[in-house]
Write a protein that holds these residues in place. Structure first.
Motif: not given
Lengths: 340, 348
Positions: A72-78, A192-195
Motif C-alpha cells: 500500500r505504501l508503494v502505490i501511495g495508498l498510504e 500490485l497483486a496482493d494475494e
C-alpha cells in the motif's frame, strides 16, 4: 543500505527507501489526559528495496510481517511514517493529490477477494471500463471496444456474454479475471497483486497464475506480488523478499534464495511448507512460538527469540541487510555460515 | 503397480471400521429445487487412522463432516443413507442420545477456534464443563487431575489453564479445541480446515501435533482440507471429493504415486511444490467445478475430463474397489457391456 544506491538507474521502476510505517494505538483523548504514552504498531520498519522494470518481485511473509502495508505504501495508498517511495524517479511524497491520482493510471491493484473489490451494482463492463472513463475521458467513443478486447485478453469469452453480467452471476475464478481486466485497462506499468489467487481453488488457481504470467509478457508489466505461499511464488516471481515482523530478512533471486536460504527464518519457513509427496515428509524441527507482538518487537534481530542458532549478539545488535552473494542479501549476523 | 513401505499404523482391511458410511446423502432444499451437496457417499473410517478428505470449495466436504455428527440444520437434511458408528446406527438416535454422542464419541474442530471457544471462559473452565456435561458425577479432584494430565500431554503448560482464549496464540487455541474432544476420550476427531487460518510454521507444527495425538490417544482423525500438500504430510489414507461425490480413496502413498481418477491426477499435477527440482510446470485443468444445482447426473467430472468416453456421458459410475484398498468411481477402471474401450487393470 547501499542496496538502493548501487542500482539507481533506468532499469528500476520502484525504489523504496528506508520505509517506516507505524500505526498509533490506544491513544484516545482519555488516554492522553491521563498521560498514557501512545504506543505504536511497528508494521514496517526501515525497509529498502528496488523493483526492476519487467520483473515479478515477490514479497512474502506470515501474517503481520508487513507485506500488505508495504504494498500500500508503494502505490501511495498510504503515507509512510518516514522514508520515501520513488516511482519511475518520481517521489510519491512530493505529489499533490491530483498528481498522484494521475500517476495512479500507471499503478493498479489486484486484491485477494474479487467479490469485495467489485461493485455488486455495476455490470462487469462498467467495472472494467471505469478506469478508462476516469483516465482517458477523451477516448469515450472507444470505451466499449477497448473493454471488450480486454475481456477477450483475460479469457472472458465471448466478451458480449460477460459485458452486461453482474459479479454475483459469474464464478469466483471469472470474477478474479474481471479484476485483472480492470487493473490492466489503464495500461499500467506496475501491478500490485496482493494475494491475488489465495482464494481460488487449486484447479482454478493455476489458470489464473498462467493468465497473470501471460499478461505480464504481453503488456510488459512489472508485478509486486504479495503472498504468504512460497510454493506459489516459485511459479511467478523472479526475485523474492522475505519479511519478518516489518523487516527484510532476505532478498534475492528466487531460485537462488530457495536453493540456498541464508537466513534461519527463511530456512524455517521453507521447511514448514508442506510438500505434496508423502515420501518426503518433513523431519527437520521447526522454531517454537509464533510471530511476536509488533508493538514491542524483540530487540536486536527480531527473529532471535525463535531462532535455534541465536547467539548473544543477536539480542543486542540489529543485523544489517548485507549482500553475501551477488544480488543475494540477508540480515543475519551469521549469514556467511549458511553459504553453500 | 506399487508396493510402498506402508505406515505401520495403516488400517488392516479385515478390521471392523470405526465408522461405516453407507449411501449418505445430504440434500439442501433451495428455491431452485433440491441439491445434493453430498450425493450417495459410502466409505469407512478405520480405528487409529488419519483419513484426509480433500476437495475444492463447494464440493461438500464440510457438509459431509457435519453429517457424520448429524449436525445438518434446515433447509438441509440427511435424505438417505446410514452412518454406523462403532456398529450403532446414529440415524436412530434421539436428541438426548445424540447430544451425548457428540462430544463423547465424536468431536469437531473448525477453522476459527475463536468462534468455537467462549471468550469469557478460561481454558480449564471449558474442559471442566465438557466433562461435567457428559459425566456429571465426576469428582472435582478427578476432573482437575484429568485436565492437568491431558493438557501436559498436549504440550500446553499447565499455567495456561487459567488463560482466556484471547490470551492464547492461534495454534494454542486449536490445541485446546482438540483437548476438548480428547478429555472425553472421543474416538473420532473431525478437523475441518483446522489449520487453514494458521501461519505456515504454526500450521506445520499443529499437523505434527495431530500425528502425535493419533499415536498417543489412539483416536481416528478425519482431516478435512482443501490443501492437498497438507494431506500428503499428515494422512494415512485419502478420500478425494468432487461435486458432492467421493471419486477416489486410497492409501496416501498409492494416491500420490499413482492417482487413478482423472480428477485426482489433474489435482495433484496442479499443486504448487516449493522444491525447485519438482513440478516445474503446473497442470492447467480446463473449466471449473459444476454448479450443483444443475450438476450432471452421470460422471460429474466428464465435462472437464481429458479421458472422457461415450459411456461417461450416459451412465453414472459407482465408487468400486479396483485393487486392494483402492476405490474409484471412474469408467476407465470398471467394466460395462456398453464400454467400447478396454478397462485399465490396476495392479495390487
Amino acid at each position: 543500505m547501499s542496496q538502493t544506491d548501487s542500482s539507481r538507474n533506468q532499469d528500476v521502476l520502484v525504489e523504496a527507501i528506508d520505509l517506516k510505517k507505524y500505526y498509533a494505538i490506544g491513544s484516545s483523548i482519555l488516554d492522553q489526559l491521563f498521560g498514557m504514552k501512545a504506543e505504536y504498531v511497528h508494521a514496517v520498519d526501515t525497509v529498502s528495496f528496488n523493483i526492476r522494470k519487467g520483473e515479478a518481485f515477490g514479497l512474502a511473509g506470515e501474517s503481520g510481517s508487513g507485506k500488505s502495508t508495504i504494498g500500500r505504501l508503494v502505490i501511495g495508498l498510504e503515507q509512510p511514517t518516514s522514508g520515501r517511495v520513488l516511482f519511475d524517479g518520481i517521489d510519491l511524497g512530493n505529489l499533490k493529490s491530483e498528481e498522484l491520482r494521475r500517476l495512479r493510471r500507471r499503478m493498479q491493484v489486484i486484491f485477494q477477494d474479487p467479490m469485495a473489490s467489485l461493485n455488486p451494482r455495476m455490470t462487469l463492463g462498467e467495472s472494467v471500463s471505469h478506469g478508462l472513463r476516469i483516465h482517458y475521458p477523451e477516448r469515450a467513443d472507444e470505451i466499449r471496444d477497448v473493454t471488450m478486447a480486454m475481456f477477450d485478453k483475460v479469457g472472458l469469452t465471448p466478451p458480449k456474454y460477460f459485458y452486461n453480467k453482474y459479479p454475483h452471476q459469474i464464478s469466483g475464478g471469472q470474477r478474479q479475471r474481471v479484476v485483472i481486466a480492470r487493473a490492466l485497462i489503464t495500461q499500467p506499468d506496475l501491478v500490485l497483486a496482493d494475494e491475488p489467487i489465495a482464494m481460488a481453488d487449486v484447479s482454478v488457481r493455476t489458470l489464473l497464475l498462467d493468465l497473470m504470467i501471460r499478461l505480464k509478457k504481453e503488456f510488459n508489466l512489472t508485478y509486486l506480488f504479495i503472498t504468504h505461499d512460497l510454493a506459489t511464488a516459485k511459479y511467478i516471481c523472479d526475485r523474492i523478499c522475505i519479511l519478518y515482523l516489518g523487516k527484510i530478512c532476505e532478498l534475492g533471486n528466487l531460485r537462488e534464495v530457495y536453493a540456498n536460504p541464508l537466513h534461519p527464518y527463511t530456512q524455517a519457513l521453507m521447511a514448514a511448507v508442506p510438500v505434496p509427496n508423502p515420501h518426503k515428509r518433513r523431519t527437520t524441527p521447526l522454531p517454537e512460538g509464533e510471530i511476536p507482538n509488533p508493538i514491542h518487537p524483540p530487540s536486536g534481530c527480531r527473529f532471535h527469540p525463535r531462532c535455534s542458532l541465536a547467539a548473544e549478539v543477536c539480542s543486542r545488535e540489529e543485523p544489517l541487510l548485507r549482500e553475501l552473494k551477488p544480488g543475494h542479501w540477508t540480515a543475519c549476523h551469521f549469514g556467511e555460515n549458511f553459504i553453500g | 503397480m506399487m508396493n510402498e513401505s506402508q505406515n505401520l499404523l495403516s488400517p488392516q482391511p479385515s478390521e471392523e471400521p470405526l465408522v461405516r458410511i453407507d449411501d449418505l446423502t445430504v440434500t439442501y432444499y433451495t428455491r431452485l429445487g433440491p441439491v445434493n451437496a453430498v450425493d450417495h457417499v459410502s466409505f469407512d473410517i478405520y480405528r487409529h487412522e488419519i483419513l484426509g478428505l480433500v476437495g475444492e470449495s463447494g464440493c461438500g466436504k464440510s457438509t459431509l463432516g457435519k453429517a457424520l455428527m448429524r449436525m445438518i440444520p434446515p433447509p438441509a437434511k440427511i435424505s438417505a443413507g446410514s452412518v454406523l458408528f462403532d456398529g450403532e446406527d446414529i440415524m436412530t438416535y434421539d436428541d438426548d442420545h445424540l447430544r451425548d454422542f457428540r462430544g463423547r464419541k465424536i468431536s469437531m474442530i473448525f477453522q476459527d477456534p475463536m468462534t468455537s471457544l467462549n471468550p469469557v471462559q478460561r481454558v480449564d473452565q471449558h474442559l471442566e464443563e465438557a466433562i461435567l456435561v457428559h459425566e456429571p458425577k465426576t469428582l472435582k479432584e478427578n476432573i482437575t487431575a484429568r485436565i492437568h494430565s491431558l493438557i501436559e500431554r498436549l504440550g500446553i503448560q499447565t499455567r495456561r489453564l487459567t488463560d482466556y482464549p484471547h490470551q492464547l496464540s492461534g495454534g494454542m487455541r486449536q490445541r485446546v479445541m482438540i483437548g476438548l474432544g480428547l478429555v472425553l476420550n472421543a474416538n473420532l476427531i473431525i478437523a475441518d480446515e483446522a489449520t487453514t487460518s494458521l501461519d505456515v510454521i504454526v500450521e506445520a507444527k499443529l499437523v505434527e501435533e495431530i500425528r502425535k495425538i493419533r499415536q498417543e490417544f489412539g483416536v481416528s482423525i478425519l482431516l478435512i482440507t482443501h490443501n492437498i500438500a497438507l494431506v500428503a504430510e499428515a494422512a494415512d489414507r485419502v478420500a478425494v471429493m468432487y461435486a458432492g461425490r467421493i471419486v477416489e480413496i486410497a492409501s496416501v502413498y498409492d494416491l500420490f504415486d499413482h492417482p487413478l481418477h482423472p480428477y485426482t491426477q489433474g489435482l495433484l499435477a496442479s499443486v504448487p511444490n516449493i522444491r525447485l527440482d519438482e513440478q516445474q510446470e503446473l497442470y492447467k485443468m480446463a473449466g471449473e467445478p459444476p454448479n450443483l444445482t444443475n450438476a450432471p447426473q452421470v460422471c460429474r467430472f466428464h465435462p472437464r475430463c481429458p479421458h472422457v468416453m461415450e459411456i461417461c456421458r450416459r451412465i453414472k459410475p459407482d465408487l468400486k474397489q479396483v485393487a486392494p484398498g483402492r476405490f474409484t468411481d471412474c469408467w476407465l477402471y470398471q467394466d460395462h457391456p456398453e464400454k467400447t474401450k478396454p478397462t485399465i487393470k490396476v495392479n495390487a
